[in-house]
Write a protein that holds these residues in place. Structure first.
Motif, PDB file in Angstrom:
ATOM      1  N   LYS A   1     -39.908   2.614  15.430  1.00 28.48           N
ATOM      2  CA  LYS A   1     -38.813   2.576  16.403  1.00 28.48           C
ATOM      3  C   LYS A   1     -38.674   3.891  17.155  1.00 28.48           C
ATOM      4  N   HIS A   2     -38.904   5.007  16.459  1.00 29.66           N
ATOM      5  CA  HIS A   2     -38.640   6.319  17.042  1.00 29.66           C
ATOM      6  C   HIS A   2     -39.902   7.015  17.550  1.00 29.66           C
ATOM      7  N   ARG A   3     -40.917   6.223  17.891  1.00 27.67           N
ATOM      8  CA  ARG A   3     -42.163   6.751  18.476  1.00 27.67           C
ATOM      9  C   ARG A   3     -42.812   7.809  17.575  1.00 27.67           C
TER      10      ARG A   3
ATOM     11  N   TRP B   1     -37.284  12.839   1.554  1.00 31.64           N
ATOM     12  CA  TRP B   1     -38.450  13.435   0.900  1.00 31.64           C
ATOM     13  C   TRP B   1     -39.297  14.219   1.896  1.00 31.64           C
ATOM     14  N   MET B   2     -39.526  13.641   3.065  1.00 33.42           N
ATOM     15  CA  MET B   2     -40.359  14.291   4.079  1.00 33.42           C
ATOM     16  C   MET B   2     -39.498  15.187   4.954  1.00 33.42           C
ATOM     17  N   HIS B   3     -39.025  16.259   4.357  1.00 30.24           N
ATOM     18  CA  HIS B   3     -38.239  17.244   5.089  1.00 30.24           C
ATOM     19  C   HIS B   3     -39.099  17.810   6.231  1.00 30.24           C
ATOM     20  N   PRO B   4     -38.508  18.106   7.383  1.00 33.09           N
ATOM     21  CA  PRO B   4     -39.310  18.645   8.486  1.00 33.09           C
ATOM     22  C   PRO B   4     -40.132  19.883   8.118  1.00 33.09           C
ATOM     23  N   ASP B   5     -39.613  20.712   7.195  1.00 33.04           N
ATOM     24  CA  ASP B   5     -40.392  21.876   6.773  1.00 33.04           C
ATOM     25  C   ASP B   5     -41.688  21.452   6.098  1.00 33.04           C
ATOM     26  N   LEU B   6     -41.631  20.373   5.309  1.00 38.54           N
ATOM     27  CA  LEU B   6     -42.831  19.877   4.646  1.00 38.54           C
ATOM     28  C   LEU B   6     -43.811  19.303   5.664  1.00 38.54           C
ATOM     29  N   VAL B   7     -43.297  18.565   6.647  1.00 39.46           N
ATOM     30  CA  VAL B   7     -44.164  18.012   7.691  1.00 39.46           C
ATOM     31  C   VAL B   7     -44.846  19.135   8.464  1.00 39.46           C
ATOM     32  N   ASP B   8     -44.070  20.161   8.848  1.00 37.73           N
ATOM     33  CA  ASP B   8     -44.639  21.283   9.594  1.00 37.73           C
ATOM     34  C   ASP B   8     -45.672  22.025   8.755  1.00 37.73           C
ATOM     35  N   GLN B   9     -45.358  22.233   7.469  1.00 32.24           N
ATOM     36  CA  GLN B   9     -46.288  22.945   6.608  1.00 32.24           C
ATOM     37  C   GLN B   9     -47.586  22.169   6.443  1.00 32.24           C
TER      38      GLN B   9
ATOM     39  N   ARG C   1     -42.847  17.503  16.052  1.00 32.11           N
ATOM     40  CA  ARG C   1     -41.760  18.147  16.804  1.00 32.11           C
ATOM     41  C   ARG C   1     -40.626  17.160  17.056  1.00 32.11           C
ATOM     42  N   ARG C   2     -40.967  15.946  17.463  1.00 30.08           N
ATOM     43  CA  ARG C   2     -39.937  14.941  17.700  1.00 30.08           C
ATOM     44  C   ARG C   2     -39.211  14.593  16.403  1.00 30.08           C
ATOM     45  N   TYR C   3     -39.970  14.576  15.315  1.00 28.90           N
ATOM     46  CA  TYR C   3     -39.386  14.229  14.015  1.00 28.90           C
ATOM     47  C   TYR C   3     -38.341  15.256  13.605  1.00 28.90           C
ATOM     48  N   ARG C   4     -38.641  16.537  13.783  1.00 27.98           N
ATOM     49  CA  ARG C   4     -37.672  17.569  13.418  1.00 27.98           C
ATOM     50  C   ARG C   4     -36.393  17.414  14.238  1.00 27.98           C
ATOM     51  N   ALA C   5     -36.540  17.207  15.528  1.00 30.17           N
ATOM     52  CA  ALA C   5     -35.360  17.050  16.385  1.00 30.17           C
ATOM     53  C   ALA C   5     -34.528  15.835  15.965  1.00 30.17           C
TER      54      ALA C   5
END
Length: 498
Positions: free
Chosen positions: A197-199, A230-238, A158-162
């Motif tokens: 750096k970004h937790r 490469w690691m688009h948030p949609d891919l991470v969520d999926q 969630r933090r990554y997408r934001a």
């Protein structure tokens, strides 16, 4: 920063496309759909498809380059398969969400020795254990349940997408970010430094698998920009949903990825009159003052000249931009100062079965980050993944956690993957070094009586340096598309041709 959204070109224009990999074939396909009818594609190799190279035996495609699709990032490729190559069906890897479909070997941090070919960890369990090591303080680990890292991964996603939306100014579909980051200080670091750096330490294990083991750079050295592209948030969520729902998100194809590009090329030749010249390396492109160009090539030992109005460079520009001897000052700055790349080798081989047989065996520790590689380094080009295509495409016949029944008996055919984090130097020498390392890795894995059938060594993932990214070279190239009647495409400009 602005870029051209539309370029007017007469339909009678003559095009030469240099390179018949996915980018070149697809560009020819798009031109033909727009009504252009004078298109020639020149390819140095003896086949189209580039790194989408497939060896088919016993109706099983052994993909040596492109291997996997995910629905969140490869929508256009699924569309091409459906519309242009309908017999080549997307095939979900049936057991991919199940235990021991993909196993981790040789991960010392989670208690597996590199030389122990009988001890393995399910990839999902490894991810949780590794996330525990990456994100939970040492004094809390003994009392922390294994499910806790899973919760940390979901929260980090969630933090990554934001953060992703903040960096790029909003949402966009998978592909090259439409505009450069507004604040490079958020990205002027390596991928690992970015996650720390970004937790986002809980995502390190996911990035190790999806970025590093796919050959898109070692987290300790690759610019953060490429990892989060490469690691688009949609891919991470999926990926997170797939673990929870136990549904496959990985797809192969029934006939292999090269079949798609071969089929499109064949249709273009028959239906649209597009000319494909294979075994035709281009030696020189001369652009004339009257906005035409002459492409010099050799085919079957015979020199040829092709006069055209537009040239499309769909090749590895980190190696082949010099076939245009007179670059403009802008082109020279963009294409000759800030490129780098990696080396990737894929080897198809057959051997007696090992102690266990799995669809995928991965060794993440073997891609050790070494700032300056040399042949004495212990991790120089070791095999980091074995892939058994036959087992990947077939469901396990029993309800056990390990065996694949009769498919795991007898001689096994696999593809082994090796990586070096530096540009290709001499392909012959590189292949020899890779093979030498691979022989030792086969012995460790318990793969005996080995027969090497096909080996491909590629200059892989051509990309810009961190400084080149800060100079915003990828977006500046968008601005010059069509200038001097030249187009620039391919994996040199986008993280993957696909």
């Amino acid at each position: 920063m602005s870029s051209k959204s539309y370029i007017q070109i007469p339909r009678t224009s003559r095009f030469a496309i240099v390179g018949a990999g996915p980018a070149g074939v697809h560009f020819a396909h798009l031109l033909a759909k727009q009504g252009f009818n004078n298109i020639t594609v020149l390819e140095a190799d003896d086949h189209v498809g580039g790194k989408s190279f497939t060896v088919t035996e016993g109706n099983i495609p052994y993909d040596m380059g492109t291997v996997l699709l995910t629905t969140s990032t490869y929508g256009p490729v699924f569309d091409l398969l459906e519309n242009e190559d309908p017999e080549n069906k997307p095939v979900p890897f049936p057991d991919s969400p199940k235990k021991n479909y993909c196993v981790i070997m040789g991960s010392s941090q989670t208690g597996v020795s590199d030389k122990d070919n009988k001890t393995f960890t399910d990839r999902r369990v490894w991810s949780l254990k590794q996330t525990m090591l990456d994100s939970v303080p040492a004094f809390l680990r003994p009392i922390t349940p294994l499910m806790f890292p899973g919760i940390k991964i979901l929260l980090a996603a969630r933090r990554y997408r934001a953060l992703h939306e903040k960096i790029f100014g909003g949402k966009f579909k998978y592909g090259m970010p439409p505009s450069p980051p507004s604040d490079w200080s958020l990205l002027n670091m390596t991928a690992l430094q970015f996650l720390e750096k970004h937790r986002l330490k809980a995502l390190i294990a996911m990035f190790r698998i999806s970025v590093q083991l796919n050959g898109y750079g070692v987290l300790e050295s690759i610019p953060a920009f490429y990892a989060i592209w490469w690691m688009h948030p949609d891919l991470v969520d999926q990926s997170c949903r797939a673990h929870l729902q136990k549904k496959p998100i990985l797809f192969g194809t029934s006939k292999g990825f090269q079949h798609l590009w071969e089929t499109i090329a064949a249709k273009l030749s028959v239906e649209k009159g597009v000319k494909f010249l294979v075994n035709a390396p281009v030696s020189k492109v001369t652009r004339h003052p009257d906005s035409t160009a002459t492409v010099e090539y050799t085919q079957n030992g015979i020199l040829g000249n092709l006069d055209v109005d537009y040239v499309v460079m769909a090749v590895d520009l980190s190696k082949y931009v010099n076939i245009i001897p007179k670059l403009t000052s802008v082109e020279s700055k963009l294409f000759t100062t800030q490129y780098t790349s990696s080396v990737y080798a894929s080897t198809l081989y057959k051997s007696d079965p090992g102690p266990f047989e799995f669809p995928m065996e991965m060794f993440p520790d073997r891609m050790t980050p070494i700032a300056k590689f040399d042949e004495s380094a212990g991790n120089f080009g070791h095999c980091h993944t074995y892939r058994n295509a036959r087992l990947m495409l077939r469901p396990r016949p029993d309800k056990g956690n390990v065996t694949w029944g009769p498919d795991a008996l007898g001689r096994q055919q696999r593809v082994a993957y090796q990586f070096l984090d530096r540009p290709l130097q001499d392909a012959v020498i590189e292949a020899k070094n890779f093979t030498q390392k691979l022989r030792g890795d086969f012995e460790i894995a318990g793969h005996s009586n080995v027969e090497i059938k096909v080996q491909k060594t590629w200059n892989y993932f051509p990309r810009f340096t961190q400084q080149g990214l800060i100079e915003e070279i990828p977006w500046k190239i968008k601005e010059i598309q069509g200038d001097t009647n030249t187009f620039w495409l391919g994996s040199s400009l986008t993280i993957s041709n696909l």
